[in-house]
Design a protein around this motif. Structure first.
Motif, PDB file in Angstrom:
ATOM      1  N   ASP A  52      53.035  -3.530  59.475  1.00  0.00           N
ATOM      2  CA  ASP A  52      51.576  -3.845  59.121  1.00  0.00           C
ATOM      3  C   ASP A  52      51.597  -4.107  57.615  1.00  0.00           C
ATOM      4  N   ILE A  53      52.199  -3.342  56.545  1.00  0.00           N
ATOM      5  CA  ILE A  53      52.050  -3.446  55.335  1.00  0.00           C
ATOM      6  C   ILE A  53      52.873  -4.761  54.895  1.00  0.00           C
ATOM      7  N   LEU A  54      54.042  -4.749  55.516  1.00  0.00           N
ATOM      8  CA  LEU A  54      54.566  -6.157  54.902  1.00  0.00           C
ATOM      9  C   LEU A  54      53.928  -7.329  55.455  1.00  0.00           C
ATOM     10  N   ALA A  55      53.521  -7.397  56.764  1.00  0.00           N
ATOM     11  CA  ALA A  55      52.612  -8.440  57.095  1.00  0.00           C
ATOM     12  C   ALA A  55      51.260  -8.704  56.087  1.00  0.00           C
ATOM     13  N   ALA A  56      50.636  -7.726  55.693  1.00  0.00           N
ATOM     14  CA  ALA A  56      49.796  -7.961  54.643  1.00  0.00           C
ATOM     15  C   ALA A  56      50.169  -8.598  53.632  1.00  0.00           C
ATOM     16  N   VAL A  57      51.514  -8.087  52.870  1.00  0.00           N
ATOM     17  CA  VAL A  57      51.873  -8.521  51.874  1.00  0.00           C
ATOM     18  C   VAL A  57      52.334 -10.090  51.804  1.00  0.00           C
ATOM     19  N   GLU A  58      52.658 -10.180  53.043  1.00  0.00           N
ATOM     20  CA  GLU A  58      53.117 -11.666  53.162  1.00  0.00           C
ATOM     21  C   GLU A  58      51.975 -12.662  53.320  1.00  0.00           C
ATOM     22  N   THR A  59      50.659 -12.246  53.729  1.00  0.00           N
ATOM     23  CA  THR A  59      49.850 -12.948  53.675  1.00  0.00           C
ATOM     24  C   THR A  59      48.824 -13.200  52.312  1.00  0.00           C
ATOM     25  N   ARG A  60      49.196 -12.083  51.218  1.00  0.00           N
ATOM     26  CA  ARG A  60      48.785 -12.099  50.025  1.00  0.00           C
ATOM     27  C   ARG A  60      49.945 -13.192  49.251  1.00  0.00           C
ATOM     28  N   LEU A  61      51.096 -13.008  49.486  1.00  0.00           N
ATOM     29  CA  LEU A  61      52.112 -14.179  48.727  1.00  0.00           C
ATOM     30  C   LEU A  61      51.783 -15.520  49.293  1.00  0.00           C
ATOM     31  N   SER A  62      51.454 -15.817  50.403  1.00  0.00           N
ATOM     32  CA  SER A  62      51.301 -16.916  50.750  1.00  0.00           C
ATOM     33  C   SER A  62      49.887 -17.661  50.123  1.00  0.00           C
ATOM     34  N   LEU A  63      48.971 -16.689  50.054  1.00  0.00           N
ATOM     35  CA  LEU A  63      47.655 -17.122  49.328  1.00  0.00           C
ATOM     36  C   LEU A  63      48.099 -17.299  47.780  1.00  0.00           C
ATOM     37  N   LEU A  64      48.891 -16.556  47.200  1.00  0.00           N
ATOM     38  CA  LEU A  64      49.128 -16.784  45.836  1.00  0.00           C
ATOM     39  C   LEU A  64      50.103 -18.021  45.548  1.00  0.00           C
ATOM     40  N   ASN A  65      50.973 -18.441  46.728  1.00  0.00           N
ATOM     41  CA  ASN A  65      51.734 -19.500  46.474  1.00  0.00           C
ATOM     42  C   ASN A  65      50.810 -20.649  46.513  1.00  0.00           C
ATOM     43  N   MET A  66      50.035 -20.846  47.448  1.00  0.00           N
ATOM     44  CA  MET A  66      49.021 -21.765  47.768  1.00  0.00           C
ATOM     45  C   MET A  66      48.380 -22.138  46.262  1.00  0.00           C
ATOM     46  N   THR A  67      47.664 -20.829  45.841  1.00  0.00           N
ATOM     47  CA  THR A  67      46.971 -21.144  44.565  1.00  0.00           C
ATOM     48  C   THR A  67      47.551 -21.500  43.390  1.00  0.00           C
TER      49      THR A  67
END
Length: 279
Positions: A52-67
């Motif tokens: 669960d923690i790694l999945a949440a980190v993955e969403t954060r990384l994708s948002l940072l990547n898009m930004t």
């Protein structure tokens, strides 16, 4: 700020974001390899919180990547929030080092706050400045009617645009060369595969011919065995008939001898009587 120092720091920040993405992918692969395939079993597994923690980190990384990475790839800025990279590393190391971590919202509270503030500040304060520097902004200003002011800044922007275009052309040519090389390699592989298929078909034909020959040979051997059995039977009959004939001839000779002896014995008294009468 020294320009060389600025470039080095920008490069380190960009490489740090790419490295943290790779490290996250590695951690996620390791956890997924240990988890069961069924989702019902994953919930009760000891690594459920890790996932669960790694999945949440993955969403954060994708948002940072898009930004950020849209402007980083166009060389307009670097990945500015270095503290976010440090926080992501801290979370990943915590996940790898602990067997029973806390809940996801407790572990990711600081990361969510920092990353959301960084993205909001970037969108509100920095993106409008970067959009002016993007290629095509001068063209849009000319179309609207606001002519760019003369000076060295305009010359620098044009030179940067030309250098970027040349760099992009070089990349395109490299990509085209790689595509051509891959195409030639694919054609060579296809030829090899076709040749191997032909060889396999020829070997299958040879094996079928050999199987057919084996069947024919087994049939011939069966026929020869049957003939040999018939010949053996005939030989036995001939031997038995010859043995019977030899035994029959021996018995006939013995009977004839006995008959001769009896005749001789009957003839002896007759001869003696004849001799007496003569006397």
């Amino acid at each position: 700020v020294c320009k060389r120092m600025d470039l080095v720091c920008q490069r380190m920040l960009n490489q740090g974001f790419l490295k943290v993405e790779r490290y996250h992918n590695l951690c996620q692969k390791q956890v997924k390899a240990q988890l069961p395939r069924r989702e019902s079993e994953r919930r009760n597994h000891s690594l459920a919180r890790h996932a669960d923690i790694l999945a949440a980190v993955e969403t954060r990384l994708s948002l940072l990547n898009m930004t950020f990475m849209k402007y980083v790839d166009s060389n307009l800025c670097c990945f500015i929030p270095g503290k976010v990279i440090d926080e992501i590393y801290r979370v990943l190391r915590y996940v790898n080092s602990t067997r029973a971590p806390q809940r996801a919202h407790e572990v990711l509270q600081e990361l969510r706050d920092i990353s959301s503030m960084a993205m909001e500040y970037f969108d509100e304060k920095i993106v409008p400045i970067l959009k002016r520097k993007m290629p095509g902004s001068d063209v849009s200003g000319r179309l609207i009617g606001t002519a760019p002011g003369p000076g060295p800044s305009a010359a620098l922007t044009t030179m940067q645009l030309f250098s970027k275009q040349n760099f992009s052309r070089q990349e395109v040519t490299k990509l085209q060369q790689q595509v051509k090389a891959n195409g030639t390699g694919m054609t060579a592989l296809k030829r090899e595969i076709s040749e191997l298929r032909l060889k396999v078909q020829e070997q299958q034909k040879q094996l079928q011919d050999q199987d057919q020959k084996l069947l024919e040979q087994t049939q011939i051997i069966g026929e020869q065995n049957a003939r040999l059995a018939e010949l053996e039977r005939k030989l036995r009959e001939v031997v038995e008939s010859t043995v019977g004939n030899s035994s029959g001839s021996g018995s006939n000779e013995q009977s004839s001898r006995k008959r001769r002896k009896v005749v001789e014995s009957t003839d002896c008294p007759r001869k003696s009587r004849r001799l007496q009468n003569r006397k």
